[in-house]
Design an enzyme around this catalytic site. Structure first.
Site, PDB file in Angstrom:
ATOM      1  N   SER A  37     -10.057  -0.568   6.946  1.00 26.20           N
ATOM      2  CA  SER A  37      -9.442  -0.447   5.618  1.00 26.20           C
ATOM      3  C   SER A  37      -8.739  -1.685   5.071  1.00 26.20           C
ATOM      4  O   SER A  37      -8.326  -1.682   3.910  1.00 26.20           O
ATOM      5  CB  SER A  37      -8.460   0.719   5.600  1.00 26.20           C
ATOM      6  OG  SER A  37      -9.181   1.910   5.485  1.00 26.20           O
ATOM      7  N   SER A  93      -9.753   1.961   2.827  1.00 29.43           N
ATOM      8  CA  SER A  93      -8.823   2.693   2.008  1.00 29.43           C
ATOM      9  C   SER A  93      -7.790   1.831   1.287  1.00 29.43           C
ATOM     10  O   SER A  93      -7.161   2.295   0.340  1.00 29.43           O
ATOM     11  CB  SER A  93      -8.087   3.707   2.883  1.00 29.43           C
ATOM     12  OG  SER A  93      -7.267   3.044   3.840  1.00 29.43           O
ATOM     13  N   LYS A 121       0.862  -1.184   0.000  1.00 30.63           N
ATOM     14  CA  LYS A 121       0.000   0.000   0.000  1.00 30.63           C
ATOM     15  C   LYS A 121       0.898   1.234   0.000  1.00 30.63           C
ATOM     16  O   LYS A 121       1.946   1.249   0.655  1.00 30.63           O
ATOM     17  CB  LYS A 121      -0.877  -0.034   1.263  1.00 30.63           C
ATOM     18  CG  LYS A 121      -1.905   1.078   1.363  1.00 30.63           C
ATOM     19  CD  LYS A 121      -2.808   0.870   2.600  1.00 30.63           C
ATOM     20  CE  LYS A 121      -3.876   1.949   2.711  1.00 30.63           C
ATOM     21  NZ  LYS A 121      -4.751   1.758   3.891  1.00 30.63           N
TER      22      LYS A 121
HETATM   23  N1  GLN Z   1     -13.450   4.004   6.178  1.00 29.28           N
HETATM   24  C1  GLN Z   1     -12.874   4.419   7.415  1.00 29.28           C
HETATM   25  C2  GLN Z   1     -12.491   5.884   7.327  1.00 29.28           C
HETATM   26  O1  GLN Z   1     -12.844   6.465   6.371  1.00 29.28           O
HETATM   27  C3  GLN Z   1     -11.675   3.569   7.768  1.00 29.28           C
HETATM   28  C4  GLN Z   1     -10.425   3.937   7.075  1.00 29.28           C
HETATM   29  C5  GLN Z   1      -9.239   3.145   7.488  1.00 29.28           C
HETATM   30  O2  GLN Z   1      -9.351   2.077   8.109  1.00 29.28           O
HETATM   31  N2  GLN Z   1      -8.058   3.661   7.162  1.00 29.28           N
HETATM   32  O3  GLN Z   1     -11.862   6.433   8.169  1.00 29.28           O
END
Ligand code: GLN
Length: 492
Positions: free
Chosen positions: A178, A154, A79
């Site tokens: 994410s 994400s 990532k």
């Molecule tokens: N969807 C969640 C957010 O927008 C989680 C994101 C994540 O785990 N980095 O914060």
């Protein structure tokens, strides 16, 4: 060989050690697939062919010399939130558009030491804030199962790359879902470890008390191989925990599903917005686990309604503090011709951060400001403790807790959900981070539009082996994890 991308990590390791193919052949195979197919998926932000082939040659030499590790020569994708020495790390943000880290994240260092070959860096929501990967400044990534749909976020690039067979496995990070949600949207297995199990050093910080890295792959077995490499204490991360690391691969059959008590939270299956197909597939997977000998136990998680508001105070608060370092002075995007220092800060940050990141900096700064601090931030911290206690009470009576990973399957690209709609989609994943618990997503079938559905299993602290083992046994008895999107069937 044209089908190297069909092999599991164990099969790749065997093939390499028995010299059925070389790391160079395997790496070239993946690079060719990326060159041919990724223009449709757009999972990679940066592909690093020269370095990958150099590392592959070094891996082949180590394999020949007999000083290889279990995974030497196997490729992977990181990532774009993990710092990689000499390779651009953007975190999906324009503000880091030209940022080249002078050091490797500990996770990257560990994968290198294990002889893994980095193919490149994959796309993500800007600073890991989001659930679709659309907020990346380089643009959206497609879901390999339906190219007009998002892969989730994400860690959407990680999920899309693996689901399209453009990497055998990938790293992700999970601050509020994410790893699990994109794994769910793309039909993969993904593990969010206990907070402190994997080093955060060199991972661009979003919300430091919630951030945790983990593996994303086709199966629990593949995830176990990557966990064996990345887990462990690191003196460079003060919240990393000094605790012996399991051999996750050796433990894959150690947990007995027979007699396993699986908690089914009443509150989770009555959530407004839970898609009927998702509910049905998750219930079928629980039936299957019941057939395999597990007992389903109804439990209460009374704090469910507090998950979204609590996370969306704490995470932005920490983000507003973490992101204050991007000011146009030391690195990253700098505005043209600043009039003075204030102008430099303001314009660099306005130009460099996208709308969702700006929204969260504003919310977080507000929640932390004098006068509101006690009412919002401190209160959220107290509720966070209650959420954790709710889980600990549940674990007195059950071994693991089952839930969907997300209330829906993948959204369409450009669906343009309002922030609140988007945040509500995180209902099943946020509490795990707030409590610091480990959880896994496993693919359990498809909805009426042939989009993947995921089951989430939440474990008690340090139960990574148990979670991987349960999913491994489920996967020995089912074949959802072997299904491939049409685009993954294309040969390069
Ligand atoms: N969807 C969640 C957010 O927008 C989680 C994101 C994540 O785990 N980095 O914060």
């Amino acid at each position: 060989m044209t089908d190297l991308h069909r092999l599991s990590i164990r099969e790749l390791a065997e093939g390499l050690s028995q010299a059925k193919f070389s790391s160079r052949e395997l790496t070239e195979h993946y690079l060719q697939r990326i060159a041919k197919i990724d223009s449709q998926v757009k999972s990679y932000v940066t592909v690093t062919p020269e370095q990958a082939l150099r590392d592959a040659d070094a891996a082949d030499a180590a394999l020949k010399a007999g000083n290889a590790t279990a995974l030497t020569g196997i490729p992977l994708a990181h990532k774009d939130i993990f710092c990689t020495k000499g390779i651009k790390t953007t975190a999906g943000s324009k503000i880091l558009d030209n940022f080249i880290s002078p050091y490797d994240a500990t996770v990257v260092e560990k994968t290198k030491a294990a002889g893994l070959v980095t193919l490149g860096k994959v796309n993500m929501d800007e600073f890991a804030m989001g659930s679709t990967s659309e907020s990346s400044y380089v643009g959206a990534t497609s879901n390999p199962w339906a190219l007009d749909h998002v892969p989730g976020g994400s860690s959407g690039g990680s999920a899309a790359a693996v689901a399209a067979d453009l990497a055998p496995f990938a790293t992700g990070t999970d601050t509020g879902g994410s790893i699990r949600q994109p794994a769910s949207f793309c039909g993969l297995t993904g593990l969010k470890p206990t907070y402190g199990r994997v080093s955060r050093f060199g991972i661009i910080a979003y919300a430091s008390s919630l951030d945790q890295a983990g593996p994303m792959a086709r199966s629990a077995e593949d995830c176990a191989y990557l966990m064996n490499v990345i887990a462990g204490h690191d003196a460079k991360d003060s919240t990393s925990v000094k605790k012996e690391v399991d051999d996750y691969v050796a433990n894959l059959s150690n947990t007995s599903v027979k007699g396993l008590r699986i908690g089914i939270p009443k509150q989770y299956f009555n959530v407004v917005g839970l898609d009927a197909d998702v509910k049905a597939r998750v219930e079928e997977s629980l039936k299957k686990l019941e057939e395999m000998g597990a007992t389903l136990v109804e439990i209460d998680l009374n704090m469910t309604e507090a998950y979204v508001p609590t996370y969306y105070l704490i995470a932005p608060a920490e983000a507003s503090s973490n992101l204050s370092r991007y000011d146009g002075v030391r690195y990253g995007h700098r505005c043209e011709n600043p009039a003075d220092l204030m102008d430099l800060y303001k314009r660099s940050r306005s130009e460099g951060f996208g709308p969702e990141v700006q929204r969260r900096i504003l919310i977080g700064t507000y929640a932390l400001s004098a006068g509101y601090y006690d009412a919002y931030y401190v209160k959220a911290q107290k509720v966070r403790r209650l959420i954790q206690q709710d889980f600990l009470k549940a674990f007195e009576n059950v071994d693991v807790i089952a839930a969907p990973s997300a209330p829906t399957t993948a959204y369409k690209i450009g669906a343009n959900l309002s922030p609140t709609e988007m945040y509500l989609g995180d209902i099943y994943t946020l509490a795990v981070n707030l409590a610091g618990l480990p959880a896994i997503n496993a693919p359990v079938g498809f909805d009426k539009d042939s989009l993947p559905v995921g089951l989430q299993l939440i474990g008690n602290y340090w139960s990574e082996s148990q979670l991987l083992s349960i999913v491994h046994q489920y996967q020995q008895n089912t074949d959802w994890h072997t299904k491939r999107a049409a685009i993954a069937e294309e040969n390069a």
